[in-house]
Scaffold this motif. Sequence first.
Motif, PDB file in Angstrom:
ATOM      1  N   LYS A 128     -11.254 -38.690   1.451  1.00 48.87           N
ATOM      2  CA  LYS A 128     -10.151 -39.661   1.494  1.00 48.87           C
ATOM      3  C   LYS A 128      -9.007 -39.127   2.351  1.00 48.87           C
ATOM      4  N   ARG A 129      -8.747 -37.837   2.255  1.00 48.40           N
ATOM      5  CA  ARG A 129      -7.699 -37.219   3.061  1.00 48.40           C
ATOM      6  C   ARG A 129      -8.006 -37.370   4.554  1.00 48.40           C
ATOM      7  N   LEU A 130      -9.272 -37.176   4.913  1.00 40.94           N
ATOM      8  CA  LEU A 130      -9.681 -37.337   6.314  1.00 40.94           C
ATOM      9  C   LEU A 130      -9.488 -38.777   6.783  1.00 40.94           C
ATOM     10  N   ILE A 131      -9.859 -39.728   5.937  1.00 45.00           N
ATOM     11  CA  ILE A 131      -9.706 -41.141   6.301  1.00 45.00           C
ATOM     12  C   ILE A 131      -8.237 -41.483   6.494  1.00 45.00           C
ATOM     13  N   ASP A 132      -7.413 -41.059   5.538  1.00 45.06           N
ATOM     14  CA  ASP A 132      -5.979 -41.370   5.611  1.00 45.06           C
ATOM     15  C   ASP A 132      -5.326 -40.721   6.830  1.00 45.06           C
ATOM     16  N   GLY A 133      -5.858 -39.575   7.257  1.00 40.95           N
ATOM     17  CA  GLY A 133      -5.297 -38.878   8.414  1.00 40.95           C
ATOM     18  C   GLY A 133      -5.835 -39.370   9.745  1.00 40.95           C
ATOM     19  N   GLY A 134      -6.719 -40.359   9.727  1.00 46.02           N
ATOM     20  CA  GLY A 134      -7.240 -40.915  10.968  1.00 46.02           C
ATOM     21  C   GLY A 134      -8.285 -40.065  11.661  1.00 46.02           C
ATOM     22  N   PHE A 135      -8.907 -39.146  10.927  1.00 42.04           N
ATOM     23  CA  PHE A 135      -9.849 -38.210  11.542  1.00 42.04           C
ATOM     24  C   PHE A 135     -11.013 -38.920  12.218  1.00 42.04           C
ATOM     25  N   PHE A 136     -11.527 -39.995  11.608  1.00 43.65           N
ATOM     26  CA  PHE A 136     -12.752 -40.617  12.099  1.00 43.65           C
ATOM     27  C   PHE A 136     -12.522 -41.587  13.255  1.00 43.65           C
ATOM     28  N   GLY A 137     -11.279 -42.029  13.456  1.00 37.65           N
ATOM     29  CA  GLY A 137     -11.095 -43.154  14.356  1.00 37.65           C
ATOM     30  C   GLY A 137     -11.718 -44.381  13.722  1.00 37.65           C
ATOM     31  N   ARG A 138     -12.474 -45.140  14.484  1.00 37.19           N
ATOM     32  CA  ARG A 138     -13.167 -46.297  13.914  1.00 37.19           C
ATOM     33  C   ARG A 138     -14.436 -45.823  13.214  1.00 37.19           C
TER      34      ARG A 138
END
Length: 383
Positions: A152-162
Amino acid sequence: MTRRSIGIIVNGVTGRMGYRQHLVRSLLAIRESGGVALADGTTIWPEPVLVGRNETKLRELAERHGLTDWTTDLTSALARDDVEIYFDAQVTQQREKAIRQAIEAGKHIYTEKPLAEDTAAALDLARAADAAGVRTGVVQDKLFLPGLRKLKRLIDGGFFGRILSVRGEFGYWVFEGDWQPAQRPSWNYRAEDGGGIVVDMFPHWHYLLEELFGRVTAVSCVIATHVPERVDEADQAYPATADDAAYAIFELDGGVIAQINSSWAVRVYRDELVEFQVDGVEGSAIAGLRNCRIQHRAVTPKPVWNPDLPATENFRAQWAEVPDNEEFDNGFKVQWEAYLRHVVAGEPFRWDFLAGARGVQLAELGLRAARQGGRVEVPELNS
């Protein structure tokens, strides 16, 4: 500092989940850590009232932990003025009736999933609880596990892009019960008793997908009963009438595709009993119960398909570990603390009966998709 005691019926406490995760690792652990602190200096102090059907097991369990408040009479426990919360960890078939009793008694209610056996019943419970003005909650423990919190932290930080896709693998070999005892109760494998891996696991997949990636809009599913006969707790052979494996594709808002395999008839060749691989334009991650690994696009290698040569790359070594960066407590305990703050202080708690009903709906529609052999759309569920 003011201590605010709160009586909590724990029904089904002699079962595996009710005892290990909810009594020992949550409520008793909260007491051992000094209670749940509120912003105004008040400490919430849980007072468990153990409820079950087996008097001998209840007495032994209570004595083991120095507890004295237990009963086999749910009705009398619900009638007590010093009890404010009803918690249910019974088998699913017993849950709806007991929750209705608790609603009529005006108790706040927290329960294991699934909330009910079908969507209509789950929605009816949500509406009845809302009309009675009681605060509700459904266990959604995996949201609070370290590996998923890192994700969730990665998602919130924009790590994945789309984000493009999610691939989930869950399961392990559950012994048949003949030459080695089964590590799950026999009712799990009888459809007539509310068993089946879809009913058990799809509510989990629903809240994980909805909270992390987007609303589930459609489901396709193939189910199987790979082990047709098992041996129960009395060493009696019985036919397994429920599904023990499910292979599903979930379509999500925004175009994300999630593919999740769930099985009690698979041997584990992965680092954890459940793992999710999330692939995005900018990077990918693999999250389990505790660990999470990542590979960013800038360091993604360029594999070349050549079946004539042995693979020389150590693909696992090319992924980096996501650090903890915080202390992670037991996921069940963390959600219990949030629910207690919700009841006592009115703090937000979005995992209510309506959220639980959406999980039941996904399981129901997953089974329908399996029976029909096609894709089933998931309509929005409103109270």
